[in-house]
Design a protein around this motif. Structure first.
Motif, mmCIF file in Angstrom:
data_model
loop_
_atom_site.group_PDB
_atom_site.id
_atom_site.type_symbol
_atom_site.label_atom_id
_atom_site.label_comp_id
_atom_site.label_asym_id
_atom_site.label_seq_id
_atom_site.Cartn_x
_atom_site.Cartn_y
_atom_site.Cartn_z
ATOM 1 N N ALA A 43 0.809 -1.223 0.000
ATOM 2 C CA ALA A 43 0.000 0.000 0.000
ATOM 3 C C ALA A 43 0.842 1.272 0.000
ATOM 4 O O ALA A 43 0.377 2.331 -0.432
ATOM 5 N N GLY A 44 2.080 1.179 0.506
ATOM 6 C CA GLY A 44 2.932 2.362 0.588
ATOM 7 C C GLY A 44 2.995 2.980 1.961
ATOM 8 O O GLY A 44 3.675 3.986 2.173
ATOM 9 N N PHE A 45 2.314 2.389 2.963
ATOM 10 C CA PHE A 45 2.376 2.908 4.320
ATOM 11 C C PHE A 45 3.737 2.625 4.955
ATOM 12 O O PHE A 45 4.162 3.336 5.872
ATOM 13 N N ILE A 46 4.400 1.554 4.501
ATOM 14 C CA ILE A 46 5.718 1.168 5.011
ATOM 15 C C ILE A 46 6.652 1.011 3.815
ATOM 16 O O ILE A 46 6.274 0.400 2.806
ATOM 17 N N VAL A 47 7.865 1.539 3.934
ATOM 18 C CA VAL A 47 8.863 1.388 2.871
ATOM 19 C C VAL A 47 9.687 0.132 3.140
ATOM 20 O O VAL A 47 10.186 -0.056 4.262
ATOM 21 N N PRO A 48 9.837 -0.764 2.179
ATOM 22 C CA PRO A 48 10.633 -1.981 2.390
ATOM 23 C C PRO A 48 12.086 -1.653 2.746
ATOM 24 O O PRO A 48 12.645 -0.653 2.276
ATOM 25 N N SER A 49 12.680 -2.511 3.547
ATOM 26 C CA SER A 49 14.113 -2.383 3.838
ATOM 27 C C SER A 49 14.944 -2.868 2.667
ATOM 28 O O SER A 49 16.099 -2.458 2.488
ATOM 29 N N ALA A 50 14.372 -3.779 1.883
ATOM 30 C CA ALA A 50 15.052 -4.309 0.704
ATOM 31 C C ALA A 50 13.993 -4.827 -0.250
ATOM 32 O O ALA A 50 12.863 -5.096 0.139
ATOM 33 N N GLY A 51 14.376 -4.989 -1.509
ATOM 34 C CA GLY A 51 13.460 -5.543 -2.497
ATOM 35 C C GLY A 51 12.640 -4.474 -3.207
ATOM 36 O O GLY A 51 12.750 -3.271 -2.925
ATOM 37 N N ARG A 52 11.765 -4.939 -4.124
ATOM 38 C CA ARG A 52 10.977 -4.025 -4.944
ATOM 39 C C ARG A 52 9.520 -4.464 -5.017
ATOM 40 O O ARG A 52 9.208 -5.662 -4.991
ATOM 41 N N VAL A 53 8.632 -3.476 -5.127
ATOM 42 C CA VAL A 53 7.215 -3.699 -5.390
ATOM 43 C C VAL A 53 6.930 -3.151 -6.785
ATOM 44 O O VAL A 53 7.214 -1.973 -7.066
ATOM 45 N N LEU A 54 6.375 -3.998 -7.666
ATOM 46 C CA LEU A 54 6.127 -3.604 -9.048
ATOM 47 C C LEU A 54 4.632 -3.684 -9.355
ATOM 48 O O LEU A 54 3.969 -4.642 -8.948
ATOM 49 N N LEU A 55 4.125 -2.709 -10.060
ATOM 50 C CA LEU A 55 2.752 -2.711 -10.556
ATOM 51 C C LEU A 55 2.817 -2.674 -12.079
ATOM 52 O O LEU A 55 3.312 -1.704 -12.662
ATOM 53 N N ASP A 56 2.354 -3.751 -12.703
ATOM 54 C CA ASP A 56 2.468 -3.883 -14.163
ATOM 55 C C ASP A 56 3.901 -3.642 -14.635
ATOM 56 O O ASP A 56 4.149 -2.997 -15.661
ATOM 57 N N GLY A 57 4.852 -4.138 -13.862
ATOM 58 C CA GLY A 57 6.254 -4.010 -14.219
ATOM 59 C C GLY A 57 6.897 -2.691 -13.850
ATOM 60 O O GLY A 57 8.100 -2.513 -14.013
#
Length: 353
Positions: free
Chosen positions: A50-64
């Motif tokens: 959702a974007g409420f928390i920023v990951p410490s590592a890795g990626r979140v992709l929406l339609d690439g």
């Protein structure tokens, strides 16, 4: 290409690991449940999406497209919170329209979409009521309408049914399933309730201690779990460690069971599904992979079924028997019968979780 992708997503809070290196592809229009015990990282994962928390590592992709660091307002995601998070000073219509106002949608279009969203959840006649004037189920519907009215790319649901009683929970579960199918919206649903996950989902993601343990369609997960934690967590089954000797599995307690045809090598655990087991009279000759003498220990009435625990030597095995069948009596001898459809096998090492 998946609609939503998590690539090696992790989250650390100091030295504590909340989520570890999660990889997940969510197909467009799929209903995906994240299932696991409290504290396993389900909600943290949802909040990173959702974007409420920023990951410490890795990626979140929406339609690439990488949205890992995109702010919440830049993601067109609908979020339904566990406690609904309705504004008490706003009517149902005001709550539903809050996201449209933030997006500067025109008055006429906003009114149309608010009315349509409230009608969609069956609350059109209650648009002018405040949250305090609504039942828990009605508040939940308002929260759902608020998430849907913005026509989100992804719908995120964080245990939205946990505050409802059993009857309302079942009703809202059906309502969510109906709306998701009607709208074809990609949905992530967090729950610790296995019945909710299995009944709603196209894909169930099992989590434990911040890790993705197993991801599979509901039927495959229930019928053929691949991991020991999954088999134990789903419940309504008995998991017995032991070893395979040719085509026979010998449990730690000495029970012998013929393995299903085509069973892989290295079987370490026998999984017996409670709803597929049966009891025959003591001494009965039954042609089945597992047919052993047992003693009935406990019988609990659960409505449509009775949960029965039997002892086979040092092993304790649970069955779910229909209440229409003869009631087993505690202390009575019987024969436990397990046919191939009641049996699954695991190759996970003994002692793992």
């Amino acid at each position: 290409m998946a609609h939503l992708t998590l690539q090696g997503v992790s989250k650390f809070f100091g030295s504590s690991v909340a989520v570890m290196a999660m990889d997940l592809d969510v197909p467009r229009g799929a209903f995906v449940s994240m299932l696991g015990p409290s504290g396993c990282g389900k909600t943290t994962t949802l909040r990173m999406v959702a974007g409420f928390i920023v990951p410490s590592a890795g990626r979140v992709l929406l339609d690439g497209r990488d949205i890992t660091h995109s702010p919440v307002w830049a993601r067109n995601f609908g979020f339904v919170f566990q406690n609904y998070a309705l504004f008490p000073h706003m009517t149902a219509a005001g709550n539903v329209g809050f996201g449209l106002k933030a997006r500067r949608v025109g008055r006429a279009e906003s009114d149309r979409r608010i009315a349509a969203a409230l009608d969609m959840v069956g609350l059109g006649a209650l648009a002018g009521r405040y949250p305090a004037e609504l039942s828990g189920g009605q508040q939940q519907r308002v929260a759902l309408a608020r998430a849907l009215v913005i026509e989100p790319d992804i719908l995120l649901l964080d245990e939205p049914l946990s505050n409802l009683d059993a009857a309302l929970r079942a009703e809202m579960r059906d309502e969510i399933a109906r709306l998701q199918r009607r709208l074809g919206i990609t949905t992530l649903f967090v729950t610790h309730d296995q019945e909710e996950a299995l009944s709603l989902s196209d894909l169930v993601v099992v989590m434990h201690r911040g890790e993705l343990v197993e991801a599979a369609p509901p039927e495959a997960l229930s019928e053929r779990p691949q991991r020991l934690f999954t088999a134990n967590f789903l419940g309504a089954r008995t998991v017995l460690p032991g070893r395979a000797e040719g085509g026979i599995f010998v449990t730690a307690g000495g029970l012998r069971c013929a393995l299903p045809p085509g069973t892989a090598q290295g079987v370490s655990h026998l999984v017996l599904r409670a709803s597929r087991l049966d009891l025959a009279p003591a001494g009965a000759a039954v042609d089945a992979p597992l047919a052993v003498p047992v003693v009935v220990e406990e019988v609990t009435y659960l409505g449509d079924v009775r949960r029965c625990t039997v002892a086979a030597g040092t092993e304790r095995i649970q069955l779910l028997l229909p209440t229409g069948a003869a009631r087993p009596e505690p202390g009575a001898p019987a024969t436990l019968v397990a046919r191939h459809d009641a049996i699954a096998c695991l190759t996970e090492p003994v002692g793992s979780a």
